[in-house]
Design a protein around this motif. Structure first.
Motif, PDB file in Angstrom:
ATOM      1  N   ALA A   1       0.803  -1.102  -0.184  1.00  0.00           N
ATOM      2  CA  ALA A   1      -0.014   0.190  -0.076  1.00  0.00           C
ATOM      3  C   ALA A   1       0.878   1.150   0.057  1.00  0.00           C
ATOM      4  O   ALA A   1       0.703   2.250  -0.708  1.00  0.00           O
ATOM      5  CB  ALA A   1      -1.067   0.071   1.230  1.00  0.00           C
ATOM      6  N   GLU A   2       1.770   1.400   0.805  1.00  0.00           N
ATOM      7  CA  GLU A   2       2.693   2.445   0.886  1.00  0.00           C
ATOM      8  C   GLU A   2       3.606   2.538  -0.314  1.00  0.00           C
ATOM      9  O   GLU A   2       3.832   3.779  -0.723  1.00  0.00           O
ATOM     10  CB  GLU A   2       3.420   2.559   2.047  1.00  0.00           C
ATOM     11  N   ALA A   3       3.941   1.488  -0.729  1.00  0.00           N
ATOM     12  CA  ALA A   3       4.814   1.457  -2.024  1.00  0.00           C
ATOM     13  C   ALA A   3       4.003   2.331  -3.236  1.00  0.00           C
ATOM     14  O   ALA A   3       4.160   2.932  -4.003  1.00  0.00           O
ATOM     15  CB  ALA A   3       5.538   0.052  -2.589  1.00  0.00           C
ATOM     16  N   THR A   4       2.561   1.804  -3.396  1.00  0.00           N
ATOM     17  CA  THR A   4       1.785   2.057  -4.505  1.00  0.00           C
ATOM     18  C   THR A   4       1.594   3.609  -4.245  1.00  0.00           C
ATOM     19  O   THR A   4       1.863   4.511  -5.242  1.00  0.00           O
ATOM     20  CB  THR A   4       0.427   1.226  -4.168  1.00  0.00           C
ATOM     21  N   ARG A   5       1.226   4.023  -2.991  1.00  0.00           N
ATOM     22  CA  ARG A   5       1.137   5.260  -2.753  1.00  0.00           C
ATOM     23  C   ARG A   5       2.419   6.397  -3.175  1.00  0.00           C
ATOM     24  O   ARG A   5       2.212   7.373  -3.898  1.00  0.00           O
ATOM     25  CB  ARG A   5       0.873   5.684  -1.304  1.00  0.00           C
ATOM     26  N   LEU A   6       3.589   5.932  -2.551  1.00  0.00           N
ATOM     27  CA  LEU A   6       4.633   6.664  -2.898  1.00  0.00           C
ATOM     28  C   LEU A   6       5.128   6.694  -4.303  1.00  0.00           C
ATOM     29  O   LEU A   6       5.494   7.692  -4.945  1.00  0.00           O
ATOM     30  CB  LEU A   6       5.852   6.110  -1.885  1.00  0.00           C
ATOM     31  N   PHE A   7       5.033   5.561  -4.906  1.00  0.00           N
ATOM     32  CA  PHE A   7       5.306   5.368  -6.399  1.00  0.00           C
ATOM     33  C   PHE A   7       4.289   6.519  -7.352  1.00  0.00           C
ATOM     34  O   PHE A   7       4.765   6.936  -8.073  1.00  0.00           O
ATOM     35  CB  PHE A   7       5.146   4.073  -6.958  1.00  0.00           C
ATOM     36  N   ALA A   8       3.221   6.505  -6.691  1.00  0.00           N
ATOM     37  CA  ALA A   8       2.105   7.230  -7.657  1.00  0.00           C
ATOM     38  C   ALA A   8       2.391   8.684  -7.474  1.00  0.00           C
ATOM     39  O   ALA A   8       2.234   9.385  -8.415  1.00  0.00           O
ATOM     40  CB  ALA A   8       0.595   6.984  -7.034  1.00  0.00           C
ATOM     41  N   ASP A   9       2.697   9.143  -6.051  1.00  0.00           N
ATOM     42  CA  ASP A   9       3.156  10.451  -5.901  1.00  0.00           C
ATOM     43  C   ASP A   9       4.459  11.021  -6.435  1.00  0.00           C
ATOM     44  O   ASP A   9       4.634  12.028  -6.782  1.00  0.00           O
ATOM     45  CB  ASP A   9       3.214  10.803  -4.356  1.00  0.00           C
ATOM     46  N   ARG A  10       5.715  10.192  -6.263  1.00  0.00           N
ATOM     47  CA  ARG A  10       6.876  10.533  -6.444  1.00  0.00           C
ATOM     48  C   ARG A  10       7.739   9.741  -7.618  1.00  0.00           C
ATOM     49  O   ARG A  10       8.731   9.865  -8.090  1.00  0.00           O
ATOM     50  CB  ARG A  10       7.932  10.292  -5.143  1.00  0.00           C
ATOM     51  N   GLY A  11       7.102   8.616  -8.367  1.00  0.00           N
ATOM     52  CA  GLY A  11       7.600   7.976  -9.168  1.00  0.00           C
ATOM     53  C   GLY A  11       8.302   6.962  -8.682  1.00  0.00           C
ATOM     54  O   GLY A  11       8.739   6.922  -7.382  1.00  0.00           O
ATOM     55  N   PHE A  12       8.802   5.837  -9.425  1.00  0.00           N
ATOM     56  CA  PHE A  12       9.509   4.571  -8.820  1.00  0.00           C
ATOM     57  C   PHE A  12      10.831   5.070  -8.490  1.00  0.00           C
ATOM     58  O   PHE A  12      11.223   4.513  -7.712  1.00  0.00           O
ATOM     59  CB  PHE A  12       9.158   3.578 -10.173  1.00  0.00           C
ATOM     60  N   GLU A  13      11.358   5.844  -9.665  1.00  0.00           N
ATOM     61  CA  GLU A  13      12.739   6.181  -9.373  1.00  0.00           C
ATOM     62  C   GLU A  13      12.992   7.151  -8.279  1.00  0.00           C
ATOM     63  O   GLU A  13      13.919   7.124  -7.690  1.00  0.00           O
ATOM     64  CB  GLU A  13      13.311   6.959 -10.628  1.00  0.00           C
ATOM     65  N   GLY A  14      11.983   8.189  -8.025  1.00  0.00           N
ATOM     66  CA  GLY A  14      12.032   8.979  -6.915  1.00  0.00           C
ATOM     67  C   GLY A  14      11.530   8.402  -5.623  1.00  0.00           C
ATOM     68  O   GLY A  14      11.673   9.317  -4.600  1.00  0.00           O
ATOM     69  N   THR A  15      11.416   7.232  -5.431  1.00  0.00           N
ATOM     70  CA  THR A  15      11.140   6.681  -3.959  1.00  0.00           C
ATOM     71  C   THR A  15      12.140   5.673  -3.493  1.00  0.00           C
ATOM     72  O   THR A  15      12.481   4.823  -4.415  1.00  0.00           O
ATOM     73  CB  THR A  15       9.808   5.843  -4.164  1.00  0.00           C
ATOM     74  N   SER A  16      12.643   6.068  -2.279  1.00  0.00           N
ATOM     75  CA  SER A  16      13.701   5.105  -1.942  1.00  0.00           C
ATOM     76  C   SER A  16      13.120   3.976  -1.196  1.00  0.00           C
ATOM     77  O   SER A  16      12.085   4.066  -0.535  1.00  0.00           O
ATOM     78  CB  SER A  16      14.539   5.861  -0.980  1.00  0.00           C
ATOM     79  N   VAL A  17      13.869   2.793  -0.854  1.00  0.00           N
ATOM     80  CA  VAL A  17      13.148   1.744  -0.050  1.00  0.00           C
ATOM     81  C   VAL A  17      13.031   2.280   1.287  1.00  0.00           C
ATOM     82  O   VAL A  17      12.258   1.983   1.844  1.00  0.00           O
ATOM     83  CB  VAL A  17      14.471   0.607  -0.025  1.00  0.00           C
ATOM     84  N   GLN A  18      14.093   3.118   1.791  1.00  0.00           N
ATOM     85  CA  GLN A  18      13.991   3.743   3.370  1.00  0.00           C
ATOM     86  C   GLN A  18      12.751   4.692   3.151  1.00  0.00           C
ATOM     87  O   GLN A  18      12.006   4.188   4.366  1.00  0.00           O
ATOM     88  CB  GLN A  18      15.131   4.525   3.389  1.00  0.00           C
ATOM     89  N   GLU A  19      12.150   5.160   2.531  1.00  0.00           N
ATOM     90  CA  GLU A  19      10.916   5.912   2.538  1.00  0.00           C
ATOM     91  C   GLU A  19       9.611   4.893   2.526  1.00  0.00           C
ATOM     92  O   GLU A  19       8.753   5.189   3.281  1.00  0.00           O
ATOM     93  CB  GLU A  19      10.669   6.795   1.352  1.00  0.00           C
ATOM     94  N   ILE A  20       9.872   3.841   1.872  1.00  0.00           N
ATOM     95  CA  ILE A  20       8.570   2.836   1.798  1.00  0.00           C
ATOM     96  C   ILE A  20       8.648   2.130   3.245  1.00  0.00           C
ATOM     97  O   ILE A  20       7.619   2.086   3.749  1.00  0.00           O
ATOM     98  CB  ILE A  20       9.026   1.708   0.822  1.00  0.00           C
ATOM     99  N   VAL A  21       9.881   1.815   3.531  1.00  0.00           N
ATOM    100  CA  VAL A  21       9.729   0.967   4.972  1.00  0.00           C
ATOM    101  C   VAL A  21       9.252   2.029   6.143  1.00  0.00           C
ATOM    102  O   VAL A  21       8.643   1.804   6.956  1.00  0.00           O
ATOM    103  CB  VAL A  21      10.995   0.200   5.382  1.00  0.00           C
ATOM    104  N   THR A  22       9.731   3.254   6.014  1.00  0.00           N
ATOM    105  CA  THR A  22       9.354   4.243   6.932  1.00  0.00           C
ATOM    106  C   THR A  22       7.914   4.698   6.966  1.00  0.00           C
ATOM    107  O   THR A  22       7.176   4.692   8.098  1.00  0.00           O
ATOM    108  CB  THR A  22      10.061   5.434   6.901  1.00  0.00           C
ATOM    109  N   ALA A  23       7.437   4.590   5.675  1.00  0.00           N
ATOM    110  CA  ALA A  23       5.974   4.793   5.737  1.00  0.00           C
ATOM    111  C   ALA A  23       5.138   3.662   6.264  1.00  0.00           C
ATOM    112  O   ALA A  23       3.744   3.878   6.903  1.00  0.00           O
ATOM    113  CB  ALA A  23       5.745   5.243   4.042  1.00  0.00           C
ATOM    114  N   ALA A  24       5.624   2.516   5.862  1.00  0.00           N
ATOM    115  CA  ALA A  24       5.143   1.253   6.275  1.00  0.00           C
ATOM    116  C   ALA A  24       5.119   1.126   7.833  1.00  0.00           C
ATOM    117  O   ALA A  24       4.409  -0.151   8.382  1.00  0.00           O
ATOM    118  CB  ALA A  24       5.139   0.027   5.366  1.00  0.00           C
ATOM    119  N   GLY A  25       5.894   1.797   8.236  1.00  0.00           N
ATOM    120  CA  GLY A  25       6.216   1.404   9.753  1.00  0.00           C
ATOM    121  C   GLY A  25       7.020   0.049  10.026  1.00  0.00           C
ATOM    122  O   GLY A  25       6.818  -0.561  11.153  1.00  0.00           O
TER     123      GLY A  25
END
Length: 192
Positions: free
Chosen positions: A14-38
């Motif tokens: 869910a968080e990867a989908t949201r972040l990829f939609a907002d920032r793009g795949f390339e513009g999203t880091s793994v750290q941002e995904i795990v932080t958002a997912a807790g």
């Protein structure tokens, strides 16, 4: 899988989908995904081998659902024109219901690793072939015109479906189901 593990996987998707939609795949880091997912990176790597794997799963879960639905529709005991109409309407409705997943994927597919891209193309090809089989069945039965190759019919139709992410809006004047019905009507009219 333990009951408490599935929510972690779902949160990551869910968080990867949201972040990829907002920032793009390339513009999203793994750290941002795990932080958002807790969760920790270790937890993410328990479920997914890479960010690439997350992108693949975002699309693959929609495609698995669509394939299951297409199989059920195609195998139903109904006239071929009715089954093709239902299949065409369904793929539009399920695509619009999962629009972020589809948009992310089509916008980022070229960024997947070559082997993953090859796997995804094979999965999509199986779906398109199952859909094409309905067209071919109708052509052989004399229900659909046979002067157009079934492969071209499928390519033409799915070109429109894959383009939905550029113009369809959930809050627009037509629902995904209504757009699906109109797409299906146009497809069947073109095959008469």
């Amino acid at each position: 899988m333990k009951g408490n593990e599935e929510p972690v996987r779902g949160r990551l998707l869910a968080e990867a989908t949201r972040l990829f939609a907002d920032r793009g795949f390339e513009g999203t880091s793994v750290q941002e995904i795990v932080t958002a997912a807790g969760v920790t990176k270790g937890a993410m790597y328990h479920y997914f081998d890479s960010k690439d794997d997350l992108l693949h799963e975002i699309y693959a879960r929609v495609l698995r659902m669509q394939m299951s639905r297409l199989t059920q529709i195609a195998d139903a005991d109904a006239p071929v024109a009715e089954r093709l109409h239902r299949a065409a309407a369904d793929v539009v409705e399920t695509t619009t219901a999962n629009l972020d997943d589809s948009k992310i994927f089509f916008r980022s597919m070229h960024l997947l690793a070559p082997e993953t891209r090859k796997t995804v193309r094979a999965e999509r090809r199986r779906y398109h072939e199952r859909f094409r089989d309905l067209v071919t069945e109708g052509q052989r039965a004399g229900v659909f015109r046979s002067d157009v190759q079934a492969e071209i019919v499928v390519d033409f139709f799915f070109g429109s479906v894959h383009h939905l992410g550029t113009w369809f809006h959930v809050d627009g004047s037509l629902s995904g189901g209504e757009v699906g019905e109109q797409f299906a009507d146009l497809l069947l009219a073109s095959l008469r």
